[in-house]
Design a protein around this motif. Structure first.
Motif, PDB file in Angstrom:
ATOM      1  N   PRO A  28     -87.034 -10.682   2.999  1.00 48.75           N
ATOM      2  CA  PRO A  28     -88.331 -10.463   3.665  1.00 48.75           C
ATOM      3  C   PRO A  28     -88.214 -10.047   5.119  1.00 48.75           C
ATOM      4  CG  PRO A  28     -88.405 -12.434   2.286  1.00 48.75           C
ATOM      5  CD  PRO A  28     -86.991 -11.961   2.271  1.00 48.75           C
ATOM      6  N   GLU A  29     -87.185 -10.517   5.811  1.00 50.10           N
ATOM      7  CA  GLU A  29     -87.030 -10.167   7.211  1.00 50.10           C
ATOM      8  C   GLU A  29     -86.805  -8.670   7.408  1.00 50.10           C
ATOM      9  OE1 GLU A  29     -87.357 -11.689   9.972  1.00 50.10           O
ATOM     10  OE2 GLU A  29     -87.573 -13.766   9.350  1.00 50.10           O
TER      11      GLU A  29
ATOM     12  N   VAL B 186     -83.500  -8.488  13.193  1.00 53.00           N
ATOM     13  CA  VAL B 186     -82.182  -7.934  12.873  1.00 53.00           C
ATOM     14  C   VAL B 186     -81.208  -9.044  12.483  1.00 53.00           C
ATOM     15  CG1 VAL B 186     -80.152  -6.806  13.875  1.00 53.00           C
ATOM     16  CG2 VAL B 186     -82.428  -5.840  14.243  1.00 53.00           C
ATOM     17  N   LEU B 187     -81.258 -10.156  13.191  1.00 52.32           N
ATOM     18  CA  LEU B 187     -80.312 -11.254  12.930  1.00 52.32           C
ATOM     19  C   LEU B 187     -80.466 -11.800  11.519  1.00 52.32           C
ATOM     20  CD1 LEU B 187     -80.482 -13.245  16.303  1.00 52.32           C
ATOM     21  CD2 LEU B 187     -79.255 -11.140  15.748  1.00 52.32           C
ATOM     22  N   TRP B 188     -81.691 -11.794  11.020  1.00 53.82           N
ATOM     23  CA  TRP B 188     -81.941 -12.318   9.678  1.00 53.82           C
ATOM     24  C   TRP B 188     -81.788 -11.245   8.604  1.00 53.82           C
ATOM     25  CZ3 TRP B 188     -82.666 -17.475   8.866  1.00 53.82           C
ATOM     26  CH2 TRP B 188     -82.921 -18.245  10.001  1.00 53.82           C
TER      27      TRP B 188
ATOM     28  N   TYR C 112     -75.820  -2.918   7.362  1.00 58.95           N
ATOM     29  CA  TYR C 112     -75.527  -4.099   6.553  1.00 58.95           C
ATOM     30  C   TYR C 112     -76.791  -4.888   6.227  1.00 58.95           C
ATOM     31  CZ  TYR C 112     -70.728  -3.133   7.998  1.00 58.95           C
ATOM     32  OH  TYR C 112     -69.516  -2.536   8.228  1.00 58.95           O
ATOM     33  N   ALA C 113     -77.953  -4.249   6.343  1.00 57.05           N
ATOM     34  CA  ALA C 113     -79.213  -4.954   6.074  1.00 57.05           C
ATOM     35  C   ALA C 113     -79.307  -5.340   4.603  1.00 57.05           C
ATOM     36  CB  ALA C 113     -80.396  -4.075   6.462  1.00 57.05           C
TER      37      ALA C 113
ATOM     38  N   LEU D 153     -80.839  -1.185  17.853  1.00 57.92           N
ATOM     39  CA  LEU D 153     -80.765  -2.211  16.807  1.00 57.92           C
ATOM     40  C   LEU D 153     -79.420  -2.164  16.091  1.00 57.92           C
ATOM     41  CD1 LEU D 153     -84.386  -2.152  15.326  1.00 57.92           C
ATOM     42  CD2 LEU D 153     -83.465  -3.402  17.291  1.00 57.92           C
ATOM     43  N   PHE D 154     -78.851  -0.985  15.962  1.00 55.76           N
ATOM     44  CA  PHE D 154     -77.506  -0.862  15.391  1.00 55.76           C
ATOM     45  C   PHE D 154     -76.477  -1.524  16.305  1.00 55.76           C
ATOM     46  CE2 PHE D 154     -73.582   1.812  15.125  1.00 55.76           C
ATOM     47  CZ  PHE D 154     -73.159   1.381  13.872  1.00 55.76           C
ATOM     48  N   VAL D 155     -76.619  -1.315  17.606  1.00 53.56           N
ATOM     49  CA  VAL D 155     -75.715  -1.948  18.568  1.00 53.56           C
ATOM     50  C   VAL D 155     -75.806  -3.466  18.455  1.00 53.56           C
ATOM     51  CG1 VAL D 155     -75.291  -2.296  21.039  1.00 53.56           C
ATOM     52  CG2 VAL D 155     -75.749   0.003  20.171  1.00 53.56           C
ATOM     53  N   LEU D 156     -77.019  -3.987  18.301  1.00 52.66           N
ATOM     54  CA  LEU D 156     -77.192  -5.431  18.130  1.00 52.66           C
ATOM     55  C   LEU D 156     -76.584  -5.904  16.827  1.00 52.66           C
ATOM     56  CD1 LEU D 156     -78.411  -8.188  18.869  1.00 52.66           C
ATOM     57  CD2 LEU D 156     -80.568  -7.402  17.864  1.00 52.66           C
TER      58      LEU D 156
END
Length: 457
Positions: free
Chosen positions: A80-81, A132-134, A75-76, A245-248
Motif C-alpha cells: 500500500p505504501e 519510499v522507506l516503506w 526495488y519498490a 527519491l532514487f537517491v534516497l
C-alpha cells in the motif's frame, strides 16, 4: 544559468540513473562547460542572474512532473505504501501546476496563494520520502547493508571500523567489504535508528537531512530576499528533483553532506564564522571529498571577513571534524585509514561511470577496468588541476560573493567527477545541489552582517 544547470543535471540523472551513456556524458559535460565559461567570463551576466519567480515555479513543475511519470525506484514492492507514494507525488504535481495562477492575483493575495501552494508541495514531497522507506524497505546495495550493520555494531558497543562486513556482490567488483564512510554518518544514522526504536533503516536520517536542507534554503534565501516566495520555491525545487527519491532509496549519504554545507552557507551569509566552521567540520567528518568545499569556503571567508574570521572558521571546522573522527581511529589507525581512504583511492576505474574519463576510454577501445587502469594516469590529473585552478581564481577575484564561492564548489566537484575513477548518480546529485543554491542568491554584493532579512528587492 545555475537553475538551468540544476535542471539539466537532474534530467540527465533521471534518464541515466547515473550510469554511462555517450549522450548522457555529452549532455552533462555541455552543462558544465557552459556554466564554467559564463561564470569565468561574465559572472554578472543576465544568464547568471537570480531567476524570476516564474522560472522557479517552472522548475518545481518540471521536477514533480518527472517524478509523477516515474519515481525512479528500482526495488519498490507491491505494498500500500507504494500507491501512497504515487498519490503523494500526483497531489504535489497538481498543486504545483496551480502555482502560475497565483501570479494573476495582486499583492498581498499573490504572495498568500503562492506560499500556501508551495508550502503544501514541500510538505507532500517530504511525505513521499517517508513512503519510499516503506515501499522499498531493503535495497540491494552495500551502502544500505554496511550502514545498517555498522549501526548494529555501534549499538553493541563495538567500533564499526574494526569489524567485518559481508560482500553482497560476491566478488563481482573491485571492492573491499567494509564501512567506508566517516563517523558523522555513523552517529547521525544511529541517532535516527535510536529514535526509531531499533528499526535500523538508516535512510530515515536522510529524510531528516532533507528537512534540514529545506530549512537552511529558506533561511539562506531570507538573508538576501525580502519575500518568502523565492526561498520556499527553491526548497520545493530541491525536493522535486526527479532523481531524489532514487537517491534516497539507494541510501546514498551525500544528502547529509549537502545538509551540513547548506547550514554552513546560511551561517556564512550571516557572518557567523565559527558556527559555519562547525557545520563544515560535520561535513568533513561525513564524506572524504568534503574537504574541497571546505577549502573553497575558507578562501571566501578569508577574502570576505579577513584573517581572524578565517582562523575562527578553520579552527571550528578542524576541531569539530577531528573530535568526530579521532575516537574511532585510535584503536587501529591503519585499519581505519584502509577502509575510509584506501578503499576509495585504490579502487579500479569503472567503465560504467558517468564521466568523460569513461567516454574517452570507450572511444579509444580500452573501456575495461584493466584498460582504464592503464590509461587513467594520463587523464586522472585533470580533475584535481581544475579544482586547484578554481581555488586560485576565487582567491584572485575582486570581492567574491558567497554565490560565487558556492558555484565554484559545484563546478569543482563537477569537473573532478568528470575525470574521477568512479562517478555515479549520487555524485552529480550532490553537484546539482550547489547549482540550485547558487541560483537562489543574486549576483550582487553580499548583504552586510546586520542586514537580515535581506537587502535585495
Amino acid at each position: 544559468m545555475p537553475l538551468l544547470a540544476f535542471l539539466g543535471v537532474s534530467i540527465v540523472l533521471t534518464f541515466s540513473h547515473g550510469h554511462y551513456g555517450p549522450s548522457f556524458v555529452i549532455g552533462l559535460t555541455g552543462v558544465l562547460v557552459s556554466l564554467t565559461a559564463i561564470e569565468l567570463k561574465r559572472p554578472k551576466s543576465v544568464l547568471n542572474g537570480a531567476p524570476p519567480t516564474l522560472m522557479w515555479i517552472a522548475a518545481v513543475i518540471v521536477g514533480t512532473f518527472l517524478l509523477g511519470s516515474n519515481s525512479q525506484l528500482i526495488y519498490a514492492q507491491q505494498v500500500p505504501e507504494t500507491k501512497s507514494l504515487v498519490n503523494s507525488i500526483i497531489a504535489a504535481l497538481a498543486l504545483a501546476s496551480l502555482m502560475p495562477l497565483a501570479l494573476l492575483f495582486g499583492k498581498p493575495w499573490r504572495t498568500r496563494v503562492l506560499l500556501v501552494l508551495t508550502g503544501a508541495v514541500v510538505l507532500l514531497l517530504l511525505v513521499t520520502r517517508r513512503h519510499v522507506l516503506w515501499a522499498s524497505p531493503q535495497p540491494f546495495i552495500d551502502v544500505w547493508t554496511s550502514s545498517v550493520q555498522a549501526v548494529k555494531y555501534f549499538f553493541d558497543g563495538k567500533n564499526p571500523y574494526m569489524e567485518n562486513y559481508v560482500d553482497i556482490y560476491g566478488g563481482r567488483y573491485d571492492y573491499i567489504p567494509s564501512f567506508p564512510y566517516l563517523p558523522m554518518w555513523l552517529l547521525w544514522s544511529s541517532l535516527f535508528a535510536w529514535f526509531g526504536k531499533g528499526a535500523m533503516d538508516v535512510r530515515a536520517s536522510l529524510v531528516g537531512a532533507d528537512v534540514i536542507i529545506t530549512a537552511a534554503l529558506v533561511g539562506l534565501g531570507r538573508v538576501y530576499w525580502k519575500e518568502w516566495e523565492r526561498p520556499l520555491l527553491a526548497a520545493a525545487a530541491w525536493l522535486a528533483c526527479p532523481i531524489s527519491l532514487f537517491v534516497l532509496e539507494q541510501s546514498w549519504i551525500d544528502t547529509l553532506l549537502s545538509a551540513a554545507l547548506a547550514l554552513s552557507f546560511w551561517f556564512l551569509a550571516r557572518r557567523w564564522w565559527w558556527q559555519a566552521g562547525l557545520a563544515v567540520g560535520a561535513a568533513v567528518a561525513t564524506k572524504q571529498y568534503a574537504v574541497i568545499a571546505g577549502g573553497l569556503l575558507l578562501i571566501w571567508v578569508w577574502r570576505s571577513g579577513g584573517k581572524q574570521a578565517a582562523l575562527r572558521f578553520f579552527g571550528a571546522a578542524a576541531g569539530f571534524g577531528l573530535a568526530l573522527i579521532v575516537p574511532f581511529m585510535l584503536s587501529d589507525p591503519a585499519r581505519f585509514t584502509k577502509f575510509t581512504l584506501s578503499s576509495w583511492a585504490d579502487a579500479k576505474p569503472r567503465p560504467d561511470s558517468l564521466s568523460l574519463a569513461a567516454l574517452i576510454a570507450h572511444s579509444l577501445d580500452f573501456g575495461t577496468p584493466e584498460g582504464m587502469q592503464e590509461h587513467y594516469a594520463k587523464i586522472g590529473w585533470i580533475g584535481p588541476a581544475v579544482v586547484l585552478a578554481l581555488l586560485v581564481v576565487l582567491w584572485r577575484r575582486k570581492a567574491p560573493t558567497l554565490r560565487s564561492a558556492i558555484l565554484f564548489i559545484g563546478l569543482a566537484y563537477g569537473w573532478m567527477f568528470e575525470f574521477a575513477r568512479q562517478a555515479f548518480c549520487n555524485y552529480y546529485h550532490f553537484v546539482a545541489f550547489f547549482f540550485l543554491v547558487a541560483a537562489l542568491l543574486p549576483t550582487l554584493k553580499d548583504p552586510p552582517p546586520a542586514a537580515v532579512p535581506a537587502v535585495v528587492k
